[in-house]
Write a protein that holds these residues in place. Structure first.
Motif, PDB file in Angstrom:
ATOM      1  N   ILE A  60      -1.012   4.401 -23.486  1.00  0.00           N
ATOM      2  CA  ILE A  60      -0.729   3.378 -22.495  1.00  0.00           C
ATOM      3  C   ILE A  60      -1.865   3.377 -21.481  1.00  0.00           C
ATOM      4  CG2 ILE A  60       0.819   2.637 -20.655  1.00  0.00           C
ATOM      5  CD1 ILE A  60       3.098   3.975 -22.177  1.00  0.00           C
ATOM      6  N   THR A  61      -2.434   2.199 -21.241  1.00  0.00           N
ATOM      7  CA  THR A  61      -3.458   2.035 -20.213  1.00  0.00           C
ATOM      8  C   THR A  61      -3.014   0.905 -19.307  1.00  0.00           C
ATOM      9  OG1 THR A  61      -5.176   2.705 -21.763  1.00  0.00           O
ATOM     10  CG2 THR A  61      -5.896   1.590 -19.780  1.00  0.00           C
ATOM     11  N   LEU A  62      -3.041   1.146 -18.001  1.00  0.00           N
ATOM     12  CA  LEU A  62      -2.670   0.143 -17.017  1.00  0.00           C
ATOM     13  C   LEU A  62      -3.794   0.088 -15.992  1.00  0.00           C
ATOM     14  CD1 LEU A  62       0.661  -0.792 -15.708  1.00  0.00           C
ATOM     15  CD2 LEU A  62      -0.905  -0.008 -13.963  1.00  0.00           C
ATOM     16  N   SER A  63      -4.380  -1.078 -15.797  1.00  0.00           N
ATOM     17  CA  SER A  63      -5.427  -1.230 -14.792  1.00  0.00           C
ATOM     18  C   SER A  63      -5.031  -2.345 -13.838  1.00  0.00           C
ATOM     19  CB  SER A  63      -6.774  -1.510 -15.444  1.00  0.00           C
ATOM     20  OG  SER A  63      -6.716  -2.686 -16.209  1.00  0.00           O
ATOM     21  N   ALA A  64      -5.461  -2.211 -12.572  1.00  0.00           N
ATOM     22  CA  ALA A  64      -5.116  -3.175 -11.542  1.00  0.00           C
ATOM     23  C   ALA A  64      -6.312  -3.416 -10.639  1.00  0.00           C
ATOM     24  CB  ALA A  64      -3.937  -2.657 -10.715  1.00  0.00           C
ATOM     25  N   GLN A  65      -6.386  -4.628 -10.099  1.00  0.00           N
ATOM     26  CA  GLN A  65      -7.463  -4.920  -9.154  1.00  0.00           C
ATOM     27  C   GLN A  65      -7.322  -4.082  -7.891  1.00  0.00           C
ATOM     28  OE1 GLN A  65      -7.917  -9.062  -8.244  1.00  0.00           O
ATOM     29  NE2 GLN A  65      -8.778  -9.548 -10.241  1.00  0.00           N
ATOM     30  N   ALA A  66      -6.089  -3.853  -7.463  1.00  0.00           N
ATOM     31  CA  ALA A  66      -5.837  -3.028  -6.275  1.00  0.00           C
ATOM     32  C   ALA A  66      -4.521  -2.294  -6.458  1.00  0.00           C
ATOM     33  CB  ALA A  66      -5.789  -3.895  -5.019  1.00  0.00           C
ATOM     34  N   ALA A  67      -4.459  -1.072  -5.954  1.00  0.00           N
ATOM     35  CA  ALA A  67      -3.232  -0.273  -6.013  1.00  0.00           C
ATOM     36  C   ALA A  67      -3.102   0.501  -4.712  1.00  0.00           C
ATOM     37  CB  ALA A  67      -3.274   0.681  -7.198  1.00  0.00           C
ATOM     38  N   ARG A  68      -1.875   0.539  -4.183  1.00  0.00           N
ATOM     39  CA  ARG A  68      -1.641   1.265  -2.939  1.00  0.00           C
ATOM     40  C   ARG A  68      -0.244   1.875  -2.961  1.00  0.00           C
ATOM     41  NH1 ARG A  68      -1.682  -3.840  -2.802  1.00  0.00           N
ATOM     42  NH2 ARG A  68      -0.069  -5.117  -1.919  1.00  0.00           N
ATOM     43  N   PRO A  69      -0.107   3.068  -2.414  1.00  0.00           N
ATOM     44  CA  PRO A  69       1.213   3.701  -2.391  1.00  0.00           C
ATOM     45  C   PRO A  69       2.097   3.062  -1.316  1.00  0.00           C
ATOM     46  CG  PRO A  69      -0.384   5.112  -1.324  1.00  0.00           C
ATOM     47  CD  PRO A  69      -1.136   3.939  -1.866  1.00  0.00           C
ATOM     48  N   TYR A  70       3.397   3.128  -1.546  1.00  0.00           N
ATOM     49  CA  TYR A  70       4.349   2.678  -0.526  1.00  0.00           C
ATOM     50  C   TYR A  70       4.298   3.665   0.634  1.00  0.00           C
ATOM     51  CZ  TYR A  70       6.583  -0.787  -3.533  1.00  0.00           C
ATOM     52  OH  TYR A  70       6.851  -1.883  -4.310  1.00  0.00           O
ATOM     53  N   ALA A  71       4.401   3.159   1.851  1.00  0.00           N
ATOM     54  CA  ALA A  71       4.328   4.019   3.032  1.00  0.00           C
ATOM     55  C   ALA A  71       5.513   4.976   3.097  1.00  0.00           C
ATOM     56  CB  ALA A  71       4.277   3.168   4.305  1.00  0.00           C
ATOM     57  N   ASP A  72       6.702   4.523   2.681  1.00  0.00           N
ATOM     58  CA  ASP A  72       7.899   5.355   2.775  1.00  0.00           C
ATOM     59  C   ASP A  72       8.139   6.217   1.534  1.00  0.00           C
ATOM     60  OD1 ASP A  72       8.383   3.115   1.254  1.00  0.00           O
ATOM     61  OD2 ASP A  72      10.477   2.926   1.869  1.00  0.00           O
ATOM     62  N   PRO A  74       5.520   7.866  -1.324  1.00  0.00           N
ATOM     63  CA  PRO A  74       4.207   7.971  -1.958  1.00  0.00           C
ATOM     64  C   PRO A  74       4.253   8.142  -3.477  1.00  0.00           C
ATOM     65  CG  PRO A  74       4.643   9.899  -0.586  1.00  0.00           C
ATOM     66  CD  PRO A  74       5.780   8.954  -0.401  1.00  0.00           C
ATOM     67  N   SER A  75       5.436   8.375  -4.057  1.00  0.00           N
ATOM     68  CA  SER A  75       5.525   8.484  -5.513  1.00  0.00           C
ATOM     69  C   SER A  75       5.586   7.106  -6.178  1.00  0.00           C
ATOM     70  CB  SER A  75       6.738   9.302  -5.925  1.00  0.00           C
ATOM     71  OG  SER A  75       7.933   8.603  -5.620  1.00  0.00           O
ATOM     72  N   ARG A  76       5.711   6.050  -5.361  1.00  0.00           N
ATOM     73  CA  ARG A  76       5.720   4.678  -5.868  1.00  0.00           C
ATOM     74  C   ARG A  76       4.421   3.988  -5.483  1.00  0.00           C
ATOM     75  NH1 ARG A  76      10.668   1.608  -3.904  1.00  0.00           N
ATOM     76  NH2 ARG A  76       9.697  -0.020  -5.154  1.00  0.00           N
ATOM     77  N   ILE A  77       3.879   3.216  -6.414  1.00  0.00           N
ATOM     78  CA  ILE A  77       2.611   2.529  -6.198  1.00  0.00           C
ATOM     79  C   ILE A  77       2.800   1.050  -6.492  1.00  0.00           C
ATOM     80  CG2 ILE A  77       0.230   2.321  -7.022  1.00  0.00           C
ATOM     81  CD1 ILE A  77       0.437   5.320  -7.776  1.00  0.00           C
ATOM     82  N   LEU A  78       2.280   0.213  -5.614  1.00  0.00           N
ATOM     83  CA  LEU A  78       2.293  -1.228  -5.826  1.00  0.00           C
ATOM     84  C   LEU A  78       0.905  -1.638  -6.288  1.00  0.00           C
ATOM     85  CD1 LEU A  78       3.821  -3.913  -5.648  1.00  0.00           C
ATOM     86  CD2 LEU A  78       2.981  -4.123  -3.312  1.00  0.00           C
ATOM     87  N   ALA A  79       0.822  -2.281  -7.444  1.00  0.00           N
ATOM     88  CA  ALA A  79      -0.459  -2.693  -8.027  1.00  0.00           C
ATOM     89  C   ALA A  79      -0.512  -4.211  -8.124  1.00  0.00           C
ATOM     90  CB  ALA A  79      -0.623  -2.070  -9.402  1.00  0.00           C
ATOM     91  N   ASP A  80      -1.692  -4.771  -7.870  1.00  0.00           N
ATOM     92  CA  ASP A  80      -1.902  -6.217  -7.920  1.00  0.00           C
ATOM     93  C   ASP A  80      -2.802  -6.581  -9.094  1.00  0.00           C
ATOM     94  OD1 ASP A  80      -0.462  -6.639  -5.524  1.00  0.00           O
ATOM     95  OD2 ASP A  80      -2.242  -6.188  -4.341  1.00  0.00           O
ATOM     96  N   VAL A  81      -2.527  -7.731  -9.718  1.00  0.00           N
ATOM     97  CA  VAL A  81      -3.274  -8.274 -10.857  1.00  0.00           C
ATOM     98  C   VAL A  81      -3.434  -7.178 -11.916  1.00  0.00           C
ATOM     99  CG1 VAL A  81      -5.277  -9.569 -11.622  1.00  0.00           C
ATOM    100  CG2 VAL A  81      -4.491  -9.808  -9.257  1.00  0.00           C
ATOM    101  N   VAL A  82      -2.380  -7.000 -12.681  1.00  0.00           N
ATOM    102  CA  VAL A  82      -2.252  -5.865 -13.584  1.00  0.00           C
ATOM    103  C   VAL A  82      -2.497  -6.270 -15.034  1.00  0.00           C
ATOM    104  CG1 VAL A  82      -0.650  -4.095 -14.389  1.00  0.00           C
ATOM    105  CG2 VAL A  82      -0.602  -4.818 -12.011  1.00  0.00           C
ATOM    106  N   GLU A  83      -3.238  -5.421 -15.741  1.00  0.00           N
ATOM    107  CA  GLU A  83      -3.438  -5.556 -17.191  1.00  0.00           C
ATOM    108  C   GLU A  83      -3.033  -4.235 -17.828  1.00  0.00           C
ATOM    109  OE1 GLU A  83      -7.366  -6.781 -18.290  1.00  0.00           O
ATOM    110  OE2 GLU A  83      -7.452  -8.256 -16.683  1.00  0.00           O
ATOM    111  N   SER A  84      -2.177  -4.322 -18.834  1.00  0.00           N
ATOM    112  CA  SER A  84      -1.719  -3.116 -19.512  1.00  0.00           C
ATOM    113  C   SER A  84      -1.935  -3.272 -21.010  1.00  0.00           C
ATOM    114  CB  SER A  84      -0.236  -2.884 -19.221  1.00  0.00           C
ATOM    115  OG  SER A  84       0.225  -1.735 -19.882  1.00  0.00           O
TER     116      SER A  84
END
Length: 190
Positions: A60-72, A74-84
């Motif tokens: 499995i490969t997942l790439s994103a233009q941008a990724a950032r952890p949730y402030a509350d 950190p084990s969750r990440i929000l990624a934008d423009v995703v290709e898997s």
């Protein structure tokens, strides 16, 4: 010629320096101010890539233009423009594109949202709004409708599941909840 050619070259070189624009050494280099302060204060990564292998050996490969952890969390990440890309042990490929993805590392889940497009090397091209998938085992499902086309023709279904077949172990697309197929037979001359 020994005198004229070097003088002509010297004249051309002199003209080049005399006619060129001068650059002020005290001028600053222009820098885009867009988002610099915000990016300096937030954590995140540009062109982020996550890779892994399922328990069955699928890649499995997942790439994103941008990724950032949730402030509350950190084990969750929000990624934008995703290709898997899922590279199955059988050699088949499944490419998934979406506007966003919510990666939960604790649960080993990815929720892809937005314009989700699923393309398989076997000829299926499907679209949906949400795709829930895992990165520890080969499993993905749409909680809502999915539309598209494939080898049999145009497809509409209330739900789709990508999972291994219990009997054979081969990965299949399972369509449920009101499946409508418009069969398009191949030309008899083909």
């Amino acid at each position: 010629m020994k005198v004229i050619l070097p003088l002509a070259a010297l004249a051309l070189l002199s003209m080049l320096f005399l006619l060129s624009r001068s650059i002020g050494p005290t001028k600053t280099i222009p820098v885009a101010e867009v988002g610099l302060e915000q990016r300096a204060q937030e954590q995140g990564a540009s062109n982020a890539t996550f890779t892994g292998m399922t328990d069955e050996g699928d890649l499995i490969t997942l790439s994103a233009q941008a990724a950032r952890p949730y402030a509350d969390d950190p084990s969750r990440i929000l990624a934008d423009v995703v290709e898997s890309r899922l590279t199955l042990t059988s050699g088949s490929l499944i490419d998934i594109l979406s506007d966003e993805a919510d990666v939960n590392q604790d649960d080993s889940t990815i929720k892809m949202t937005g314009d989700v497009r699923i393309n398989t090397s076997t000829g299926f091209h499907m679209t949906t709004d949400v795709l829930n998938t895992r990165f520890d085992s080969l499993y993905a499902q749409t909680p809502g409708p999915v539309t598209g086309n494939g080898p049999p023709g145009d497809l509409d279904a209330g739900r789709m599941v990508i999972a291994p077949n219990d009997e054979t172990g081969d990965t299949h697309l399972f369509f449920t909840d009101g499946v409508k197929v418009i069969y398009q037979p191949k030309n008899a001359e083909d």
